[in-house]
Write a protein that holds these residues in place. Sequence first.
Motif, PDB file in Angstrom:
ATOM      1  N   PRO A  44     -37.145  68.297  23.702  1.00 18.97           N
ATOM      2  CA  PRO A  44     -38.293  69.005  24.773  1.00 18.97           C
ATOM      3  C   PRO A  44     -38.363  70.519  24.543  1.00 18.97           C
ATOM      4  N   GLU A  45     -39.707  71.272  24.721  1.00 18.31           N
ATOM      5  CA  GLU A  45     -39.622  72.531  24.825  1.00 18.31           C
ATOM      6  C   GLU A  45     -38.665  73.230  26.284  1.00 18.31           C
ATOM      7  N   GLN A  46     -38.496  72.470  26.667  1.00 16.64           N
ATOM      8  CA  GLN A  46     -37.979  73.127  27.958  1.00 16.64           C
ATOM      9  C   GLN A  46     -36.512  71.710  28.264  1.00 16.64           C
ATOM     10  N   PRO A  47     -35.378  71.498  27.876  1.00 17.12           N
ATOM     11  CA  PRO A  47     -34.455  70.379  27.341  1.00 17.12           C
ATOM     12  C   PRO A  47     -33.686  70.094  29.349  1.00 17.12           C
ATOM     13  N   ALA A  48     -33.704  69.764  29.569  1.00 17.46           N
ATOM     14  CA  ALA A  48     -33.822  69.099  30.745  1.00 17.46           C
ATOM     15  C   ALA A  48     -31.879  68.967  31.092  1.00 17.46           C
ATOM     16  N   LEU A  49     -31.096  69.338  30.793  1.00 16.14           N
ATOM     17  CA  LEU A  49     -29.075  69.503  31.049  1.00 16.14           C
ATOM     18  C   LEU A  49     -28.773  69.745  32.093  1.00 16.14           C
ATOM     19  N   TYR A  50     -27.884  69.102  32.403  1.00 13.07           N
ATOM     20  CA  TYR A  50     -26.795  69.022  33.824  1.00 13.07           C
ATOM     21  C   TYR A  50     -25.926  70.260  33.887  1.00 13.07           C
ATOM     22  N   ASP A  51     -26.771  71.249  34.766  1.00 15.45           N
ATOM     23  CA  ASP A  51     -25.948  72.548  34.340  1.00 15.45           C
ATOM     24  C   ASP A  51     -24.891  72.620  34.923  1.00 15.45           C
ATOM     25  N   TRP A  52     -24.056  72.016  35.556  1.00 19.70           N
ATOM     26  CA  TRP A  52     -22.552  71.959  36.269  1.00 19.70           C
ATOM     27  C   TRP A  52     -21.487  71.583  34.853  1.00 19.70           C
ATOM     28  N   MET A  53     -22.390  70.829  33.805  1.00 16.50           N
ATOM     29  CA  MET A  53     -21.884  70.179  33.437  1.00 16.50           C
ATOM     30  C   MET A  53     -21.075  71.089  32.048  1.00 16.50           C
ATOM     31  N   THR A  54     -20.462  71.214  31.561  1.00 13.15           N
ATOM     32  CA  THR A  54     -19.652  71.832  30.585  1.00 13.15           C
ATOM     33  C   THR A  54     -20.423  70.998  29.068  1.00 13.15           C
ATOM     34  N   ALA A  55     -20.146  71.562  28.031  1.00 14.24           N
ATOM     35  CA  ALA A  55     -20.669  71.000  27.252  1.00 14.24           C
ATOM     36  C   ALA A  55     -19.992  70.052  26.660  1.00 14.24           C
ATOM     37  N   SER A  56     -19.081  69.974  26.687  1.00 12.36           N
ATOM     38  CA  SER A  56     -17.685  69.019  26.415  1.00 12.36           C
ATOM     39  C   SER A  56     -18.168  67.349  27.346  1.00 12.36           C
ATOM     40  N   TYR A 103     -20.471  57.766  18.573  1.00 10.95           N
ATOM     41  CA  TYR A 103     -21.656  59.599  18.977  1.00 10.95           C
ATOM     42  C   TYR A 103     -21.127  60.671  19.497  1.00 10.95           C
ATOM     43  N   GLU A 104     -19.938  60.517  20.557  1.00  9.25           N
ATOM     44  CA  GLU A 104     -18.843  60.994  21.153  1.00  9.25           C
ATOM     45  C   GLU A 104     -18.310  62.200  19.696  1.00  9.25           C
ATOM     46  N   GLN A 105     -18.143  61.888  18.801  1.00  7.15           N
ATOM     47  CA  GLN A 105     -17.544  62.072  18.280  1.00  7.15           C
ATOM     48  C   GLN A 105     -18.282  62.900  17.148  1.00  7.15           C
ATOM     49  N   GLU A 106     -19.959  62.414  16.709  1.00  2.20           N
ATOM     50  CA  GLU A 106     -20.607  63.738  15.947  1.00  2.20           C
ATOM     51  C   GLU A 106     -20.800  64.561  16.556  1.00  2.20           C
ATOM     52  N   TYR A 107     -21.548  64.240  17.979  1.00  2.00           N
ATOM     53  CA  TYR A 107     -21.507  65.452  18.598  1.00  2.00           C
ATOM     54  C   TYR A 107     -20.752  66.376  18.857  1.00  2.00           C
ATOM     55  N   ARG A 108     -19.233  66.407  18.999  1.00  2.00           N
ATOM     56  CA  ARG A 108     -18.450  67.798  19.204  1.00  2.00           C
ATOM     57  C   ARG A 108     -17.817  68.445  17.914  1.00  2.00           C
ATOM     58  N   LYS A 109     -18.395  67.713  16.776  1.00  2.00           N
ATOM     59  CA  LYS A 109     -18.554  68.014  15.129  1.00  2.00           C
ATOM     60  C   LYS A 109     -20.156  69.149  15.044  1.00  2.00           C
ATOM     61  N   ILE A 137     -23.378  74.546  31.470  1.00  2.00           N
ATOM     62  CA  ILE A 137     -24.269  74.499  30.987  1.00  2.00           C
ATOM     63  C   ILE A 137     -24.931  76.197  31.739  1.00  2.00           C
ATOM     64  N   SER A 138     -24.952  76.099  32.729  1.00  2.00           N
ATOM     65  CA  SER A 138     -25.425  77.157  33.863  1.00  2.00           C
ATOM     66  C   SER A 138     -25.100  78.690  33.377  1.00  2.00           C
ATOM     67  N   GLN A 139     -23.853  78.957  31.938  1.00  2.00           N
ATOM     68  CA  GLN A 139     -23.134  79.680  31.790  1.00  2.00           C
ATOM     69  C   GLN A 139     -23.908  80.107  30.881  1.00  2.00           C
ATOM     70  N   MET A 140     -24.407  79.677  29.922  1.00  5.95           N
ATOM     71  CA  MET A 140     -24.480  79.308  29.126  1.00  5.95           C
ATOM     72  C   MET A 140     -26.437  80.105  28.285  1.00  5.95           C
ATOM     73  N   SER A 141     -26.258  81.149  27.336  1.00  2.00           N
ATOM     74  CA  SER A 141     -27.927  82.051  26.759  1.00  2.00           C
ATOM     75  C   SER A 141     -29.038  80.075  26.218  1.00  2.00           C
ATOM     76  N   LYS A 142     -30.220  80.619  25.968  1.00  2.00           N
ATOM     77  CA  LYS A 142     -31.258  80.322  25.857  1.00  2.00           C
ATOM     78  C   LYS A 142     -30.765  79.385  24.720  1.00  2.00           C
ATOM     79  N   GLY A 143     -30.522  80.245  23.833  1.00  2.00           N
ATOM     80  CA  GLY A 143     -29.949  79.677  22.348  1.00  2.00           C
ATOM     81  C   GLY A 143     -29.777  78.879  22.462  1.00  2.00           C
ATOM     82  N   MET A 144     -27.915  79.035  23.260  1.00  2.00           N
ATOM     83  CA  MET A 144     -27.105  78.027  23.175  1.00  2.00           C
ATOM     84  C   MET A 144     -27.585  76.942  23.674  1.00  2.00           C
ATOM     85  N   ARG A 145     -27.907  76.766  25.090  1.00  2.00           N
ATOM     86  CA  ARG A 145     -28.553  75.885  25.458  1.00  2.00           C
ATOM     87  C   ARG A 145     -29.782  74.643  24.385  1.00  2.00           C
TER      88      ARG A 145
END
Length: 313
Positions: free
Chosen positions: A83-95, A109-115, A128-136
């Motif tokens: 979506p234009e404004q993705p809903a992500l859990y800010d308190w989680m890390t990317a991993s 899935y998880e293996q492909e995601y990490r790639k 996620i809360s520490q990421m830029s908009k582009g990184m999110r």
Amino acid sequence: MTTAIEISRVSKRFGNHTALDDVSLTVPAGTVFALLGENGAGKTTTIKLLLGLEEADSGSMHVLGMDCRREAEKIRRRVGYVPEQPALYDWMTASEIGWFTAGFYPEPYEQEYRKLLERFRVPVGRKISQMSKGMRAKVSLSLAIAHQPELLILDEPTSGLDTLVRREFLESMVDIAAEGRTVLLSSHQISEVERVADIVAIVREGELLVVESLDSLKCQIRELTITMSGSRPPELPCETLSSRQRGRQWQFLVRTPENTDFDNLTQQSEVVAVETRTPSLEEIFVAYMQSDKRASCTTESESLTANSQEVER
């Protein structure tokens, strides 16, 4: 499967507002299909209907052969959506968010995601809360395509992103289509769409104006600049998308069969010179937005003048 999406005579209203008006289109599998329109044109409504997040008032919609009313959950499992404004859990890390999402999909899935995180240079341990908009946005795209969906739906995915991140997104779209999968891209970033789209659909106020391959549009639409010796407009044996006049010079955006010889226009007594140019997709888009899609060339001076004045306004 040769068709990824089929929409037949779909209408949707919200109160007194018509979001979609008797829309029909087909998205072939393995293509990048661009849905273009101004804000409020009906692009996001179309996407919500396809995903089963809204129900159409009339008509039918199928995604990957499944009915959008009756099989919405199955569709969402097989489709990737950003979506234009993705809903992500800010308190989680990317991993962590990848590990969490993997619970809804089969391995790997998880293996492909990490790639994908590695490809997009996303630090797996950063929250996620520490990421830029582009990184999110990169995280959101990675989550959407890690299960290798047959169809990827993107709603204004590059809005507000910097140039390099937008380029990475576009390159990803081309890669996905090259693998035989399908991308539905809703955007108002016309110049970017022109670089990747196979087929373009233009929507205005819920009404579908055109659905055609980008190559065909660019082969058949020309900009004509015609200089006249008098004030009378030239006669054009073709469809006019837009026109305007400056003194004795007329400028038209016309649709005509390929390889049309416009030099014949100089045989008209008042035509002094004719110049032709291939317009950009953005210019084609603006012409459709500003003119009546049913407008056609006419020899009547009054009709051409009225059309010119309408465009100028």
